[in-house]
Design a protein around this motif. Structure first.
Motif, PDB file in Angstrom:
ATOM      1  N   PRO A 171       0.824  -1.215   0.000  1.00  0.00           N
ATOM      2  CA  PRO A 171       0.000   0.000   0.000  1.00  0.00           C
ATOM      3  C   PRO A 171       0.858   1.266   0.000  1.00  0.00           C
ATOM      4  O   PRO A 171       1.871   1.350   0.704  1.00  0.00           O
ATOM      5  CB  PRO A 171      -0.798  -0.111   1.304  1.00  0.00           C
ATOM      6  N   GLY A 172       0.450   2.227  -0.811  1.00  0.00           N
ATOM      7  CA  GLY A 172       1.128   3.511  -0.839  1.00  0.00           C
ATOM      8  C   GLY A 172       2.418   3.556  -1.610  1.00  0.00           C
ATOM      9  O   GLY A 172       3.024   4.630  -1.731  1.00  0.00           O
ATOM     10  N   ALA A 173       2.854   2.430  -2.151  1.00  0.00           N
ATOM     11  CA  ALA A 173       4.119   2.418  -2.887  1.00  0.00           C
ATOM     12  C   ALA A 173       3.989   3.245  -4.162  1.00  0.00           C
ATOM     13  O   ALA A 173       2.958   3.220  -4.836  1.00  0.00           O
ATOM     14  CB  ALA A 173       4.521   0.986  -3.235  1.00  0.00           C
ATOM     15  N   GLN A 174       5.055   3.984  -4.493  1.00  0.00           N
ATOM     16  CA  GLN A 174       5.105   4.646  -5.792  1.00  0.00           C
ATOM     17  C   GLN A 174       5.361   3.579  -6.856  1.00  0.00           C
ATOM     18  O   GLN A 174       6.325   2.820  -6.749  1.00  0.00           O
ATOM     19  CB  GLN A 174       6.238   5.665  -5.835  1.00  0.00           C
ATOM     20  N   GLY A 179       9.557   8.207 -12.820  1.00  0.00           N
ATOM     21  CA  GLY A 179       9.875   8.509 -11.435  1.00  0.00           C
ATOM     22  C   GLY A 179       9.358   9.873 -11.031  1.00  0.00           C
ATOM     23  O   GLY A 179       8.915  10.676 -11.860  1.00  0.00           O
ATOM     24  N   SER A 180       9.411  10.162  -9.741  1.00  0.00           N
ATOM     25  CA  SER A 180       8.794  11.383  -9.217  1.00  0.00           C
ATOM     26  C   SER A 180       9.422  12.656  -9.778  1.00  0.00           C
ATOM     27  O   SER A 180       8.767  13.697  -9.839  1.00  0.00           O
ATOM     28  CB  SER A 180       8.887  11.389  -7.692  1.00  0.00           C
ATOM     29  N   ARG A 181      10.686  12.612 -10.219  1.00  0.00           N
ATOM     30  CA  ARG A 181      11.355  13.823 -10.685  1.00  0.00           C
ATOM     31  C   ARG A 181      11.236  14.049 -12.191  1.00  0.00           C
ATOM     32  O   ARG A 181      11.703  15.079 -12.689  1.00  0.00           O
ATOM     33  CB  ARG A 181      12.835  13.780 -10.294  1.00  0.00           C
ATOM     34  N   VAL A 182      10.646  13.125 -12.895  1.00  0.00           N
ATOM     35  CA  VAL A 182      10.561  13.277 -14.352  1.00  0.00           C
ATOM     36  C   VAL A 182       9.124  13.265 -14.865  1.00  0.00           C
ATOM     37  O   VAL A 182       8.897  13.234 -16.071  1.00  0.00           O
ATOM     38  CB  VAL A 182      11.379  12.175 -15.074  1.00  0.00           C
ATOM     39  N   ARG A 183       8.161  13.306 -13.983  1.00  0.00           N
ATOM     40  CA  ARG A 183       6.766  13.318 -14.408  1.00  0.00           C
ATOM     41  C   ARG A 183       6.356  14.719 -14.830  1.00  0.00           C
ATOM     42  O   ARG A 183       6.931  15.710 -14.371  1.00  0.00           O
ATOM     43  CB  ARG A 183       5.858  12.870 -13.255  1.00  0.00           C
ATOM     44  N   PRO A 184       5.330  14.831 -15.671  1.00  0.00           N
ATOM     45  CA  PRO A 184       4.789  16.155 -15.991  1.00  0.00           C
ATOM     46  C   PRO A 184       4.334  16.875 -14.723  1.00  0.00           C
ATOM     47  O   PRO A 184       3.829  16.241 -13.787  1.00  0.00           O
ATOM     48  CB  PRO A 184       3.608  15.846 -16.916  1.00  0.00           C
ATOM     49  N   ALA A 185       4.510  18.174 -14.702  1.00  0.00           N
ATOM     50  CA  ALA A 185       4.195  18.947 -13.501  1.00  0.00           C
ATOM     51  C   ALA A 185       2.730  18.830 -13.108  1.00  0.00           C
ATOM     52  O   ALA A 185       2.383  18.905 -11.925  1.00  0.00           O
ATOM     53  CB  ALA A 185       4.567  20.411 -13.723  1.00  0.00           C
ATOM     54  N   ALA A 187       0.785  16.173 -13.597  1.00  0.00           N
ATOM     55  CA  ALA A 187       0.362  14.770 -13.557  1.00  0.00           C
ATOM     56  C   ALA A 187      -0.379  14.470 -12.259  1.00  0.00           C
ATOM     57  O   ALA A 187      -0.023  14.965 -11.189  1.00  0.00           O
ATOM     58  CB  ALA A 187       1.573  13.845 -13.692  1.00  0.00           C
ATOM     59  N   ASP A 188      -1.394  13.651 -12.362  1.00  0.00           N
ATOM     60  CA  ASP A 188      -2.154  13.219 -11.191  1.00  0.00           C
ATOM     61  C   ASP A 188      -1.291  12.258 -10.378  1.00  0.00           C
ATOM     62  O   ASP A 188      -0.973  11.159 -10.848  1.00  0.00           O
ATOM     63  CB  ASP A 188      -3.434  12.520 -11.641  1.00  0.00           C
ATOM     64  N   PRO A 189      -0.909  12.621  -9.171  1.00  0.00           N
ATOM     65  CA  PRO A 189      -0.021  11.742  -8.398  1.00  0.00           C
ATOM     66  C   PRO A 189      -0.638  10.383  -8.089  1.00  0.00           C
ATOM     67  O   PRO A 189       0.081   9.397  -7.902  1.00  0.00           O
ATOM     68  CB  PRO A 189       0.237  12.538  -7.119  1.00  0.00           C
ATOM     69  N   ALA A 190      -1.967  10.302  -8.043  1.00  0.00           N
ATOM     70  CA  ALA A 190      -2.622   9.029  -7.744  1.00  0.00           C
ATOM     71  C   ALA A 190      -2.348   7.975  -8.811  1.00  0.00           C
ATOM     72  O   ALA A 190      -2.396   6.781  -8.534  1.00  0.00           O
ATOM     73  CB  ALA A 190      -4.126   9.235  -7.593  1.00  0.00           C
ATOM     74  N   ALA A 191      -2.060   8.419 -10.033  1.00  0.00           N
ATOM     75  CA  ALA A 191      -1.797   7.468 -11.118  1.00  0.00           C
ATOM     76  C   ALA A 191      -0.492   6.722 -10.905  1.00  0.00           C
ATOM     77  O   ALA A 191      -0.277   5.662 -11.506  1.00  0.00           O
ATOM     78  CB  ALA A 191      -1.769   8.190 -12.459  1.00  0.00           C
ATOM     79  N   TYR A 192       0.383   7.250 -10.061  1.00  0.00           N
ATOM     80  CA  TYR A 192       1.710   6.665  -9.861  1.00  0.00           C
ATOM     81  C   TYR A 192       1.807   5.940  -8.525  1.00  0.00           C
ATOM     82  O   TYR A 192       2.872   5.846  -7.926  1.00  0.00           O
ATOM     83  CB  TYR A 192       2.773   7.766  -9.936  1.00  0.00           C
ATOM     84  N   THR A 193       0.691   5.409  -8.064  1.00  0.00           N
ATOM     85  CA  THR A 193       0.668   4.678  -6.803  1.00  0.00           C
ATOM     86  C   THR A 193       0.254   3.233  -7.043  1.00  0.00           C
ATOM     87  O   THR A 193      -0.322   2.891  -8.076  1.00  0.00           O
ATOM     88  CB  THR A 193      -0.323   5.309  -5.820  1.00  0.00           C
TER      89      THR A 193
END
Length: 450
Positions: A171-174, A179-185, A187-193
């Motif tokens: 649960p909660g893992a990215q 990765g977190s530093r190369v995503r579009p500004a 971007a919905d963070p929920a999509a990367y969980t």
């Protein structure tokens, strides 16, 4: 909040105490600053080694998980972000080779930020090595299980993670290719969980850390179980109803809201059942239950419709599971129960025709035996796609039709009240299906236990 364990702590959390045996590290030397002579790379590796006690970003070995042997690959995120370099690829290849040599399932405990920049393209090409090892192990008929820890991104996710047969996530893992530093500004963070990837059909289950050892052990138990070369017996009927005297009675019995549905049949049939979720193409269908289980000690795969219109993602999930069962030599049970395939615009855009065609093809080409039980409505090709040719059985409260009687009447330009007579003409009752040779027989009522 997720807790980032070390590679060895992750191993210890899921394996039997004292059972882990590290595999030998493949021989080889690295230049002080790596293949690109990247200034400071050697110092960074040294600091990572001192901090973690490891000399690379993965630890490989064998262990017992509740008594079941497996080969393990565990990532050390504290070593340069669990990144993949050339020496990482050496170890991954060694672990997979050991698994194939000794016919062991492979479990990856992943926590990585991707490929190691300080090794440039030589690091990136390790993904090709990892992909080849996955493919060779798949061809050898051995299962691969991935556990997605925090984070699982980049090439580690796109090879060992998403390429596994069973994908479990904490649960909660990215989780995501970016990765977190190369995503579009934006971007919905929920999509990367882990939860987002589960909802999108890319993860089979999100498993709390406390439940992970038992879940992993259950999967290894099923994959280690005997598998019959013969078709499994169909489930018994769960509803005590008479055979329908007319075609319309058959329709009414099959459409009863209170009749038993797939969850009840699966629970009655299996001693242990482990679900797989998602089509690996961005979709899920709650009306299609798929997975593996144990039946009288033997492994059986299943794909079961739940009485709703089956969506393209449902067919793709079923095809995925049947292909995996075929590769592992595990017999399959399918339960048919749908008024038909979903036919709305969204289903057409999602490739309903192609998904149904693929399901027909995977059943037609399966080398393992497939058993089908019709437990409710059998609506046209959307139902037939899951039916085993020559080994389909029916319950007394089911019907199978080329098209719903109401629709048949409409196509024939008959009034709505002609639907019952049309149902009789279509010969859709369970006993009709047996007489026509479409079904092998009508299953008896389940005997009370005890």
């Amino acid at each position: 909040m997720t807790i980032r364990q070390s590679a060895r702590a992750a191993i210890a959390s899921v394996t039997d105490p004292g059972s882990f045996a590290e595999l030998p590290v493949p021989p080889g030397e690295s230049a002080p600053d790596g293949p690109l002579a990247w200034s400071g790379y050697g110092d960074s590796r040294e600091r990572a080694a001192q901090r973690t006690g490891e000399d690379e970003s993965v630890v490989i070995g064998t262990a017992l998980v509740d008594g079941h042997p497996a080969t393990l690959i565990s990532f050390e995120f504290g070593f340069l972000g669990g990144s993949l370099g050339h020496r990482t690829g050496d170890r991954i290849e060694a672990a997979y080779t050991h698994a194939r040599t000794h016919r062991l399932p492979l479990v990856s405990l992943i926590a990585t930020g991707g490929s190691r920049m300080q090794e440039g393209m030589l690091a990136l090409t390790q993904l090709q090595r990892a992909a080849r090892q996955c493919a060779l192990t798949r061809a050898a008929g051995l299962p691969q299980i991935a556990v997605l820890r925090d984070p699982t991104t980049g090439g580690g996710w796109a090879t060992l993670g998403a390429g596994a047969d069973v994908v479990l996530a904490l649960p909660g893992a990215q989780v995501g290719f970016a990765g977190s530093r190369v995503r579009p500004a934006d971007a919905d963070p929920a999509a990367y969980t882990a939860e987002g990837q589960y909802a999108a059909g890319h993860v089979d289950a999100v498993v709390p850390a406390a439940e992970l050892p038992a879940t992993l052990a259950a999967w290894l138990r099923v994959f280690a179980a005997p598998r019959s070369p013969e078709a499994v017996a169909p489930p018994a009927a769960l509803a005590d109803v008479p055979l329908p005297p007319t075609g319309w009675d058959a329709v009414r019995q099959a459409r009863r809201p209170a009749r038993p549905h797939a969850p009840q049949y699966l629970d009655a049939y299996f001693d242990l059942r482990l679900p797989l979720s998602g089509d690996r193409a961005g979709g899920t269908d709650p009306g299609m239950l798929c997975g593996f289980g144990l039946r009288q000690g033997g492994a059986v795969a299943y794909a079961a419709q739940c009485g709703t219109a089956t969506r393209p993602a449902g067919y793709r999930t079923a095809a995925r599971v049947i292909r995996l069962a075929d590769r592992l030599g595990i017999p399959v049970l399918t339960l048919v129960d749908t008024p038909g395939a979903a036919n709305d615009a969204a289903a057409e855009h999602a490739g309903a025709g192609a998904a149904i065609a693929d399901t027909f093809a995977v059943l037609a080409s399966a080398t393992v035996p497939v058993t089908t039980l019709l437990i409710g409505e059998g609506g046209s090709g959307g139902a037939l796609a899951l039916a085993a040719p020559g080994n389909t059985w029916v319950t007394p409260d089911s019907y199978f039709s080329v098209i719903a009687p109401e629709l048949a009447a409409a196509i024939l330009k008959r009034p709505p009240e002609a639907a019952p007579a049309t149902a009789d003409q279509l010969r859709i009752r369970p006993q009709d299906l047996v007489a026509l040779g479409v079904a092998r027989g009508i299953v008896p009522l389940e005997e009370p236990k005890g």
